[in-house]
Design an enzyme around this catalytic site. Structure first.
Site, mmCIF file in Angstrom:
data_model
loop_
_atom_site.group_PDB
_atom_site.id
_atom_site.type_symbol
_atom_site.label_atom_id
_atom_site.label_comp_id
_atom_site.label_asym_id
_atom_site.label_seq_id
_atom_site.Cartn_x
_atom_site.Cartn_y
_atom_site.Cartn_z
ATOM 1 N N CYS A 1 -0.627 4.147 2.104
ATOM 2 C CA CYS A 1 -0.438 3.980 3.549
ATOM 3 C C CYS A 1 1.023 4.230 3.950
ATOM 4 C CB CYS A 1 -0.792 2.562 3.993
ATOM 5 S SG CYS A 1 -2.191 1.826 3.155
ATOM 6 N N ASP A 2 1.970 3.673 3.188
ATOM 7 C CA ASP A 2 3.362 3.615 3.653
ATOM 8 C C ASP A 2 4.342 4.497 2.884
ATOM 9 O OD1 ASP A 2 2.506 1.727 5.493
ATOM 10 O OD2 ASP A 2 2.877 0.058 4.134
ATOM 11 N N CYS B 1 0.825 -1.210 0.000
ATOM 12 C CA CYS B 1 0.000 0.000 0.000
ATOM 13 C C CYS B 1 0.864 1.267 0.000
ATOM 14 C CB CYS B 1 -0.941 -0.007 1.206
ATOM 15 S SG CYS B 1 -2.006 1.442 1.260
#
Ligand code: FAD
Ligand code: NAP
Length: 313
Positions: free
Chosen positions: A137-138, A134
């Site tokens: 997200c990261d 992701c």
């Protein structure tokens, strides 16, 4: 109370099914979603092919108003994981991981799909410590640093473009020399200066220390190895459908599925089991788009209204 319809999954398919069933007059409809509604598109940094929505918009922003719109017409949300769906006579039973069950006259399932693992050494051990599926997200953890992206489909290319805006450099590693992606996306990739294409190559091993990933060893089609010293490795190599809730105690599926586990449906989203409809990414021949998942949800929602009406009257 027996539900008119149980909707399993709160992605674009499930939410649209919720909108059409409740707005169409069904009073007892519950959507069972294990997390926040919105589905996998909420992991995408940008969506530019949802009709009528122009300008830069993230998947999260696109999906934000959907649950509220459904709730206005009476859709209930039970935040719980469904473990199994069974059917006896005309009644479905929804088994949940809080050890309770709910009965329903009809079921619309739209549990989507999940990222596939690539299968190289260290991938599982370093997952969450430098290996990720992701970018939204990261990605920020690697601001100003170099990262590797594995895959050659729409997801890999779009997420590589997103990462290129945050990171100093993106190595895009693909096992062939041609991408499986929209021509416009490929053009953008080729025009992005800080993306290096590493073609005809696969990851061999990701390695690291106590802090996380420190590098990735890749192998090309000639058998040559190369080490890329990156702290982040993003893998986007496709998805497997979430069909686990259809597996019965004896290991068989509640309805017919194909060899890949995708649910077989007709054009009205009917499965082989009357009253059970399958929608979105988990069905056969799914275009795997937000708009088509939403379309499936609408089709199934309308079908359910007629099905329940005929069953009860
Ligand atoms: P999902 O969105 O997968 O939703 C399924 C829901 O079911 C999830 O919320 C999940 O938590 C829930 N669930 C699963 N199992 C259970 C259970 N047992 N109990 C309870 N709840 C459960 N499409 C586009 O059109 N344009 C794009 O630009 C685009 N970009 C993308 C970028 C990325 C990074 C990804 C991963 C996908 C992208 N897609 C895009 C594809 C799009 O996201 C999917 O086609 C779409 O979300 C499918 O919707 P769905 O409702 O079928 O399933
Ligand atoms: P995908 O289209 O299945 O592509 C997966 C990619 O990973 C392919 O390039 C594949 O290589 C590669 N791959 C698979 N297994 C591998 C392995 N073990 N090792 C190395 N590489 C491997 O998956 P996706 O990109 O996640 O897309 C899924 C669906 O969502 C598609 O239908 C896509 O169109 C859709 N989607 C659409 C959008 C959009 O419309 N903007 C955005 C994202 C996703 P090969 O090419 O060699 O097979």
């Amino acid at each position: 109370m027996i539900l008119d319809c149980a909707i399993i999954g709160g992605g674009p398919a499930g939410l649209t099914a919720g909108l059409y069933t409740t707005r169409g007059g069904l009073e007892n409809v519950t959507m069972f979603e294990k997390g926040m509604p919105g589905g996998q598109i909420t992991n995408s940094s940008e969506i530019e092919n949802y009709p009528g929505v122009t300008g830069e918009i993230s998947g999260m922003d696109l999906m934000m108003p959907w649950p509220e719109q459904c709730q206005k017409f009476g859709l209930k949300h039970d935040m719980v994981e469904v473990t199994r769906i069974t059917k006896e006579g005309n009644l479905f039973t929804i088994h949940k991981n809080d050890d309770t069950t709910t009965q329903a006259y009809s079921v619309i399932i739209g549990t989507g799909s999940r990222p596939r693992r690539v299968g190289f050494a260290g991938e599982d051990e370093l997952f969450g410590r430098g290996v990720s599926t992701c970018a939204t997200c990261d990605g920020f953890f690697y601001k100003g640093k170099e990262v590797a992206v594995i895959g050659g489909g729409d997801t890999a290319l779009e997420e590589a473009l997103h990462l290129a805006k945050i990171c100093s450099k993106v190595y895009l590693i693909h096992r062939r020399d041609a991408f499986r992606s929209a021509p416009n996306t490929i053009k953008r990739i080729k025009n992005t200066k800080n993306i290096e294409l590493v073609l005809n190559s696969v990851p061999d091993e990701v390695y690291g220390d106590a802090m996380g990933v420190t590098g990735l060893r890749i192998k090309n089609n000639n058998g040559e190895f190369r080490d890329i010293k990156v702290p982040g490795v993003f893998t986007f190599v496709g998805n497997d459908v979430n069909n686990q809730t259809l597996i019965q105690e004896d290991g068989s599926f509640l309805c017919d599925v194909n060899k890949s586990g995708e649910v077989i449906v007709d054009i009205s989203m009917n499965t082989s089991v009357p009253g059970l409809f399958a929608t979105g990414d988990m069905r056969i021949a799914a275009p795997k788009q937000v708009v088509s998942a939403a379309g499936d949800g609408a089709v199934a929602g309308l079908q359910v209204i007629s099905y329940v009406d005929e069953l009860l009257n």
